[in-house]
Motif scaffolding. Structure first.
Motif: not given
Length: 727
Positions: A425-426, A428-430, A434, A436-438, A441
């Motif tokens: 998740a971290r 993907a955010a970087h 977003h 995928d990050a959500d 998470q």
């Protein structure tokens, strides 16, 4: 137990195997604690070496004492001294390479014991034991009084042995040469199977030392030398080889020379175990039963490789890991070890952070997504179970490892999969993914909620009231650590204990950071550590030997939990206790009996290089600690490292915030000088940088700026907060 910041190997395992081979050497020659050479390892039910060459004095009874060291921390040249009542036998074993021919050499000497007044007859007694083959003298007649200098091994051609995973190299051709000391037939020490021989007995006077050398060839029959003087020159060349070998290209140095020597030896140990596979070097856990790279060991060994400065080798380690990607999205080496997919995700993200190569992770993102789908399939399977099943809605039964065998309803898999999801998740955010990050998470939060629900149900208490979470769910399988289906009463020697299998719980706390440091799960675990660390300075009964035994490098797992809980002093104490469980040759056994047990139970490989990696990681993290988006400097330095004009040096140590360099030195005016550098152009930057200041400093100067009592921050790209250290 009182903390003693001194390394004297007081809890060394009674038995040890020290590797003398070269970096990337296919021949993992091992020296036993009594100087015997061990070859052709094979694990059938337990450990077995099919060829053993041992050395002793003829007759004489047993040695009064045996000591063993390496010449230096950088040189795996092993010196074994066997002291008898009348004489002293010293063995010096080292590896030698000439073109493509490998040999091992043992220089030996016999001198009179200073306590012996009159001359005494002495001779070296060589015992060559074997399985699946035969030793025989070559240059001799059949007469029992004839002398010879060459012994040759002949393999069993009727039943040829086949390579196995932990036995990829089988020595088919092997010879033993005695240099300048003829040999004579003699029975083996036990009069059992094998080949025995002795040197000519002589009367040894106080001013006389008897010298000789034994050459053991590996897969050839040619002696590289025939004179002792040539072997002396060969030894000098090998000393130069090891002294110039650079296994630690990034400086990591503290004011304690004993710790620095441990670091040098750990770096060397890791490269001695490494091996060329499919044309590429691959890190391996050990030279015998763990002659390979396992997923969780690899996560930490690759991190240690980067701390040492071996970035390309770490990149190749990722390539090796990616060979374990399967069509269903799993990334596993052991099929029932389903947590490995979570470990692989965490490894990909961590190695990306340390290298800064986010483009590579972007290309590998489809592999990451497929791994998520595999994890979701596991979750779906768990939701389809009978609601009365303990593991319902968490994860299917899996292999816990770390002291618990079998397919069980357990927590280690959920813990590592949570780490993998959180890290993905971290990442993907970087990367700007977003959505995928959500998704990652949300997957993480859902698994964490189910974990907490099950953990609340399964929490147990010691008689003294300390709460703990059993890693195998209560009443879901047998309490037997090996046989999950045993119905008979389980003896205490095999019963799963409160700390058994908590390796993954430690790692979920750090580096996983699944739980805040004040979380009851963290605090209860720390209470359990303190309850179990009194006898030998580190928690006991944590692994495959569940009673009156310990897992030495578990000390690092636990120390990192203390460090995460802002208890740097306790983490530093575990570092020294960890070191004191090594053999004097600076190697660890995976598990061993407690000294007070009078047993010599042993488990696993030796040298065990996850242990070597953990020692490197722990020293580094006592100096540079990454906590989420915060960077902490010097969170765990013991007071014994505060020596005037003896610096702490960390050079370009990789972090998620880029390479960090620190030099810290105390002067005679009790002023602490700290120079710290961070790459302000690195993609990730810390929100805060915290310097932990040892107590009782007259002044602190950071990057040439005086930290006055009323000044709490200094500019260092970001704010640097100055606060007292827990130590």
């Amino acid at each position: 137990m009182n903390h003693d910041p001194n390394i004297d190997f007081r809890f060394a395992p009674p038995s040890s195997w020290t590797c003398i081979g070269f970096a990337d050497d296919q021949h993992k020659s091992l020296v036993r604690e009594d100087g015997a050479l061990l070859y052709d390892y094979q694990r059938i039910v337990t450990h077995q070496f099919n060829r053993i060459l041992s050395f002793r004095l003829l007759g004489s009874g047993e040695p009064q004492t045996i000591t063993q060291v390496t010449e230096t921390a950088k040189r795996p040249i092993v010196i074994t001294t066997l002291t008898y009542s009348h004489a002293i036998l010293q063995l010096r074993a080292f590896a030698y390479q000439q073109n493509d021919q490998r040999s091992d050499i043992v220089q030996w000497s016999i001198s009179q014991n200073p306590n012996q007044i009159t001359p005494h007859q002495v001779a070296l007694h060589l015992n060559a034991l074997q399985n699946q083959g035969q030793w025989q003298a070559v240059d001799t007649s059949d007469h029992h009084l004839s002398s010879f200098s060459h012994i040759q091994f002949s393999p069993n051609t009727d039943h040829p042995t086949q390579p196995q995973k932990d036995r990829p190299v089988i020595i088919q051709h092997q010879s033993v040469f005695s240099i300048e000391q003829p040999l004579h037939h003699h029975p083996t020490r036990t009069f059992g199977p094998g080949f025995g021989c002795i040197t000519e007995p002589i009367a040894l006077s106080p001013d006389h030392t008897l010298h000789g050398s034994i050459i053991i060839t590996l897969d050839h029959h040619d002696a590289p030398f025939h004179k002792l003087a040539d072997i002396d020159h060969a030894l000098d060349s090998m000393r130069q080889h090891w002294d110039h070998a650079n296994f630690q290209t990034r400086t990591l140095q503290v004011p304690d020379p004993q710790i620095n020597d441990m670091l040098r030896a750990c770096a060397r140990n890791i490269f001695q175990a490494r091996e060329i596979k499919d044309g590429s070097p691959e890190f391996q856990v050990g030279p015998t039963c763990y002659r390979g790279l396992w997923m969780v060991d690899g996560h930490f060994m690759l991190e240690a490789a980067r701390y040492l400065g071996h970035d390309q080798e770490a990149d190749r380690g990722i390539d090796a890991m990616l060979k374990r990607v399967h069509d269903d999205g799993s990334i596993t080496d052991i099929p029932e070890h389903t947590k490995e997919t979570g470990i692989a995700l965490a490894t990909l993200v961590r190695q990306t952070e340390l290298s800064g190569n986010w483009d590579r992770l972007k290309k590998l993102w489809p592999t990451v997504i497929k791994a998520r789908h595999y994890i979701q399939s596991l979750r779906d399977q768990a939701r389809q179970l009978d609601p009365s099943a303990p593991e319902f809605s968490l994860l299917p039964r899996s292999f816990p490892d770390g002291g618990i065998n079998g397919l069980r309803a357990e927590y280690t898999t959920a813990l590592w999969i949570m780490i993998g999801l959180k890290e993905a998740a971290r990442a993907a955010a970087h990367l700007g993914n977003h959505q995928d990050a959500d998704t990652f998470q949300a997957d993480f939060q859902g698994l964490l909620e189910d974990f907490r629900r099950c953990a609340a149900r399964d929490m147990q208490h010691l008689d003294n009231g300390i709460p703990y979470l059993p890693q195998s769910m209560p009443n879901s399988s047998s309490e037997h650590h090996w046989n999950e289906n045993q119905t008979d009463r389980v003896s205490i020697n095999h019963r799963i204990g409160p700390l058994t299998g908590t390796w993954a719980l430690c790692q979920s706390i750090f580096p996983g950071e699944i739980f805040d440091q004040d979380d009851s799960i963290v605090q209860n675990l720390l209470r359990l550590f303190e309850h179990k660390d009194q006898e030998q300075g580190i928690p006991i009964e944590t692994g495959w030997l569940p009673y009156q035994a310990l897992w030495p490098y578990y000390a690092s797992f636990a120390a990192h939990v203390w460090l995460y809980a802002s208890q740097g002093e306790k983490a530093a104490q575990y570092l020294y206790a960890f070191a004191n469980h090594a053999a004097p040759t600076r190697i660890w056994r995976e598990e061993q009996s407690l000294a007070s047990s009078d047993l010599d139970l042993c488990w696993g490989d030796m040298p065990h290089n996850w242990a070597s990696a953990e020692f490197i990681r722990l020293v580094r993290n006592l100096l540079i600690f990454e906590r989420g988006n915060q960077l902490e400097l010097m969170p765990g330095i013991p007071s014994t490292w505060l020596i005037p004009n003896q610096p702490i040096i960390v050079e370009n140590s990789p972090t998620r915030f880029g390479p960090i360099s620190i030099t810290a030195k105390l002067d005679h005016a009790n002023t602490w000088h700290v120079q710290a550098e961070i790459d302000s152009n690195w993609p990730l930057q810390p929100d805060t940088i915290t310097l932990h200041i040892p107590s009782k400093m007259n002044r602190v100067i950071v990057n040439n700026q005086l930290a006055k009592p009323d000044l709490r921050t200094l500019a260092l790209n970001k704010s640097m907060t100055l606060q007292p250290s827990s130590s």
